[in-house]
Design an enzyme around this catalytic site. Sequence first.
Site, PDB file in Angstrom:
ATOM      1  N   ARG A  14      16.595  43.944-125.004  1.00  0.00           N
ATOM      2  CA  ARG A  14      16.808  42.650-125.650  1.00  0.00           C
ATOM      3  C   ARG A  14      17.881  41.853-124.948  1.00  0.00           C
ATOM      4  NH1 ARG A  14      15.570  41.607-130.879  1.00  0.00           N
ATOM      5  NH2 ARG A  14      16.373  39.586-130.257  1.00  0.00           N
ATOM      6  N   GLY A  33      24.622  43.408-132.576  1.00  0.00           N
ATOM      7  CA  GLY A  33      24.239  44.780-132.259  1.00  0.00           C
ATOM      8  C   GLY A  33      25.265  45.334-131.308  1.00  0.00           C
ATOM      9  N   LYS A 280      22.325  55.899-139.917  1.00  0.00           N
ATOM     10  CA  LYS A 280      23.697  55.484-140.236  1.00  0.00           C
ATOM     11  C   LYS A 280      24.227  56.125-141.528  1.00  0.00           C
ATOM     12  CE  LYS A 280      23.982  52.350-136.788  1.00  0.00           C
ATOM     13  NZ  LYS A 280      24.895  52.425-135.669  1.00  0.00           N
ATOM     14  N   ASP A 503      11.468  78.074 -92.215  1.00  0.00           N
ATOM     15  CA  ASP A 503      11.712  78.956 -93.347  1.00  0.00           C
ATOM     16  C   ASP A 503      10.477  78.838 -94.248  1.00  0.00           C
ATOM     17  OD1 ASP A 503      13.164  80.285 -95.559  1.00  0.00           O
ATOM     18  OD2 ASP A 503      13.151  78.277 -96.419  1.00  0.00           O
ATOM     19  N   TYR A 504      10.255  79.798 -95.145  1.00  0.00           N
ATOM     20  CA  TYR A 504       9.021  79.734 -95.962  1.00  0.00           C
ATOM     21  C   TYR A 504       9.281  79.133 -97.348  1.00  0.00           C
ATOM     22  CZ  TYR A 504       4.682  81.015 -98.227  1.00  0.00           C
ATOM     23  OH  TYR A 504       3.514  80.954 -98.928  1.00  0.00           O
ATOM     24  N   ASP A 505       9.979  79.914 -98.257  1.00  0.00           N
ATOM     25  CA  ASP A 505      10.145  79.455 -99.648  1.00  0.00           C
ATOM     26  C   ASP A 505      11.091  78.263 -99.729  1.00  0.00           C
ATOM     27  OD1 ASP A 505       8.841  81.671-101.463  1.00  0.00           O
ATOM     28  OD2 ASP A 505       9.871  82.702 -99.825  1.00  0.00           O
TER      29      ASP A 505
HETATM   30  C1  GDG Z   1      23.937  51.095-130.465  1.00  0.00           C
HETATM   31  C2  GDG Z   1      24.181  52.565-130.834  1.00  0.00           C
HETATM   32  C3  GDG Z   1      26.504  52.346-129.958  1.00  0.00           C
HETATM   33  C4  GDG Z   1      27.665  44.416-137.606  1.00  0.00           C
HETATM   34  N1  GDG Z   1      27.580  43.653-138.708  1.00  0.00           N
HETATM   35  C5  GDG Z   1      27.956  42.404-138.361  1.00  0.00           C
HETATM   36  C6  GDG Z   1      28.289  42.416-137.023  1.00  0.00           C
HETATM   37  N2  GDG Z   1      28.091  43.677-136.568  1.00  0.00           N
HETATM   38  C7  GDG Z   1      28.341  44.141-135.195  1.00  0.00           C
HETATM   39  C8  GDG Z   1      29.574  45.024-135.201  1.00  0.00           C
HETATM   40  C9  GDG Z   1      29.323  45.894-133.974  1.00  0.00           C
HETATM   41  C10 GDG Z   1      27.806  45.958-133.872  1.00  0.00           C
HETATM   42  O1  GDG Z   1      27.274  44.949-134.734  1.00  0.00           O
HETATM   43  C11 GDG Z   1      27.242  47.294-134.340  1.00  0.00           C
HETATM   44  O2  GDG Z   1      27.466  48.234-133.338  1.00  0.00           O
HETATM   45  P1  GDG Z   1      27.315  49.821-133.514  1.00  0.00           P
HETATM   46  O3  GDG Z   1      27.915  50.458-132.331  1.00  0.00           O
HETATM   47  O4  GDG Z   1      27.987  50.205-134.753  1.00  0.00           O
HETATM   48  O5  GDG Z   1      25.752  50.131-133.682  1.00  0.00           O
HETATM   49  P2  GDG Z   1      24.286  49.855-133.000  1.00  0.00           P
HETATM   50  O6  GDG Z   1      23.873  48.441-133.138  1.00  0.00           O
HETATM   51  O7  GDG Z   1      23.387  50.839-133.626  1.00  0.00           O
HETATM   52  O8  GDG Z   1      24.426  50.132-131.440  1.00  0.00           O
HETATM   53  C12 GDG Z   1      25.644  52.774-131.152  1.00  0.00           C
HETATM   54  C13 GDG Z   1      26.134  50.946-129.496  1.00  0.00           C
HETATM   55  O9  GDG Z   1      24.734  50.831-129.263  1.00  0.00           O
HETATM   56  C14 GDG Z   1      26.872  50.564-128.216  1.00  0.00           C
HETATM   57  O10 GDG Z   1      26.605  51.439-127.180  1.00  0.00           O
HETATM   58  O11 GDG Z   1      27.852  52.329-130.368  1.00  0.00           O
HETATM   59  O12 GDG Z   1      25.874  54.126-131.446  1.00  0.00           O
HETATM   60  O13 GDG Z   1      23.367  52.942-131.947  1.00  0.00           O
HETATM   61  O14 GDG Z   1      29.852  45.306-132.830  1.00  0.00           O
HETATM   62  O15 GDG Z   1      30.681  44.210-135.132  1.00  0.00           O
HETATM   63  N3  GDG Z   1      28.731  41.315-136.368  1.00  0.00           N
HETATM   64  C15 GDG Z   1      28.821  40.171-137.078  1.00  0.00           C
HETATM   65  N4  GDG Z   1      28.479  40.101-138.390  1.00  0.00           N
HETATM   66  C16 GDG Z   1      28.045  41.178-139.056  1.00  0.00           C
HETATM   67  O16 GDG Z   1      27.725  41.085-140.251  1.00  0.00           O
HETATM   68  N5  GDG Z   1      29.256  39.073-136.468  1.00  0.00           N
END
Ligand code: GDG
Length: 742
Positions: A14, A33, A280, A503-505
């Site tokens: 994404r 995310g 989670k 060599d073989y193997d």
């Molecule tokens: C994958 C892996 C790994 C959440 N609610 C709101 C909001 N958030 C933001 C948080 C945080 C992010 O979303 C969530 O990050 P996580 O790491 O907890 O989880 P995943 O999305 O599952 O991410 C995970 C990650 O990749 C990185 O490698 O840590 O284990 O599953 O940043 O702040 N942001 C806003 N409003 C919200 O309501 N603005």
Amino acid sequence: MQGQKSSLIVVSNRLPISIFNKDDHWEIKSSTGGLASALTGVREQIDFTWIGWPGASFLKDQEESIRKELKKKNLVPIFINQEQEEHFYHTFCNSILWPLFHYFTDHITHTCSSWKFYEQVNKLFANEILELAEKNATIWVHDFHLMLLPGLLREKRPDLKIGFFLHIPFPSSEIYRMFPKREALLKGVLGADYIGFHTSDYARHFRLACLRVLGCDSNSEGVTYHGKKVGIGVNPIGMNIKSFDEVLSNPSYSGYIQEIQSRYKDHQVILGVERLDYTKGISLKLQAFEHFLEKNPKLVGKVVLLQIIVPSRHDSIEYQRYRSDIEKAISRLNGKYSKPGFIPVQYIYRNLPLEELIALYCLADVCVIASIRDGMNLVAQEFVYCASKMPVAGALLLSEFAGVSHHLPHAALINPLDIEGLSEDLKKALEMPEMERKNKIDKMAHSVVALDSPLWAKQFLEKLELVAKKNNFRHHNFSLSVGNKEKLLCKAQESSKRIIILDYDGTLREITSLPTKATPTDEILQLLRNLSSLKNTEVHIVSGRDAKTLQAWLGDLPISLSAEHGFKHKSTDADWQKLREFDMSWAPYVNEVLEKMTEEVPGSFLETKECSLCWHYRLADLDYGEWRAKELYTSLIHDLANLPVEIITGKKVIEIRAQGVSKGQYIQHILDKNTQDHFIMCMGDDRTDLEMYSKLPKDAISIHIGECMGKTTFQLESPAKARELLKEIYSALSVEAEASLD
Ligand code: GDG
């Protein structure tokens, strides 16, 4: 595409935006995310082109205008159609790989019939990158959606520096091996130069999967694949500190602080922030909170659980069902414990503005991360960072199954499946003295700052650069380029005599699980027959195998054979001869030790030869075999110190052989004094073959199969490639012979 090439390309399934179709127009919004949060911070410091899917399907004429609009932000969209979205994204990625990698095997409801869509979409990404990547560009591929991509790129562009980072856990090889496409996925990732994980556990699981599933060799640096050392490392991702600092220093967020402070002035707040996902542990958290209220009736009306859930994968029926289960559990709990003016679980199902989220992090009394499995978890880091900015900090309860628990040693770790334990931990956290909370948070904040996402990216890219440089060096110096191959063939054609030593193997024939299974194929027999039919050409097979086996397998061919590392040899139509007599008085003792080891390590076996004894552990359990092999080696080194023996470690074998026996001696035995006008080519694949290379004349050619070892002229990646080269030599020389007849 001229002028649009990129030297650093980041690729994730994404893009950090979503595009929504609205009647006759479309709208761009930034998306939330873990991956998007972390990489957005990196973008402010490192300039890169970001390639990914914008999250929906569009009409062809819309695609062009979206492409133009995104180009302004240095984003390149990959458009996938609805069928691909369904099978690649929803089915293969979200309903097979995601549950598998998070140990939720009972959530896998599909078979791998959607695999071809996974291949298709990975190829779409590869094609776009191949168009955009400058020569020697760095390509950083992210996450489980694109595991075939490094391999697809490597096939077409050996010049690229390719890194892969996995954001989710890599499961134990016991789980991973259940997956029907296990080989293809690993081979795809191993196209990278460097592969990074959040924790040492995930890195170890991946390494073991490569060893167990693909039979690769490895050491602490990485895994050897196709003659290349693929680096494996731990690169824990961090939160985006700068974006948080910007909010924390901006007065607009203080409005949220005041509002929250006044709303919860009579309550303690337990905060939960999660993307909607069964990994989670949101349901477990609710159960523990219910248990807590039941056990602490006096606290009913005083403690609130504020649960934020960010919508995710809303098209999935499974996620819709999961959401509805959570909402039912919340209603039931609220029905049971609400009082006029008080609701125990306050639930928000939407994305909050970052200012509001930060205000909640700052003011919560406790933040609970109850993940059943989580690659890292950035929420924990974000909470710690914000809480550390407050005079009175909250407490963190952190699941030991979230990767971040490896990096926050001062957190109170919880097992979210222990509902009673978690309910007690909630009470302790709410009662924790302010000083203790502050101390813990400050120590954790120290670790969080060190993980900052731009730093994470910088360190990953530096590591990638280093490993890729080494691989490039090997590639440039040892790969048999078209030009070098032509020179080699010319030399073979122009020389008055040709000596081909093999060599073989592991060189001519692939290593098999059992040594007895490595019988020569028709292809190998024909190849040897062809080579030996050439004028002025000698072919020698120099193996560690015993004379009896070589005689049975290759004895009918007009070639010379050398058995047991040069101990015995025979030339065409002659009998076997010993190079000389050796002292074997040590053999009965070693035999006894190895027999005992064979009894103790299931799957291992003993091979007895005239001048050596070998203990093979290829079929033993990988870890146990390695462990006992190390122990055996150390004790033999000690016990045999003053005896005329050598101990050699090979590929899953320890060989104890009479001192003075070596493949090098055989080379000295067969080579004339004057080899000036001779074409001498020697191929091998392990340490014992280095003994041959070291005895070759200066202008001879040595070709090592697999990862470079010692002083070698060239390197080839597999026995198949070695056979291919030998066939080319035969073709070149037989054409020459025909021409001279004409
Ligand atoms: C994958 C892996 C790994 C959440 N609610 C709101 C909001 N958030 C933001 C948080 C945080 C992010 O979303 C969530 O990050 P996580 O790491 O907890 O989880 P995943 O999305 O599952 O991410 C995970 C990650 O990749 C990185 O490698 O840590 O284990 O599953 O940043 O702040 N942001 C806003 N409003 C919200 O309501 N603005």
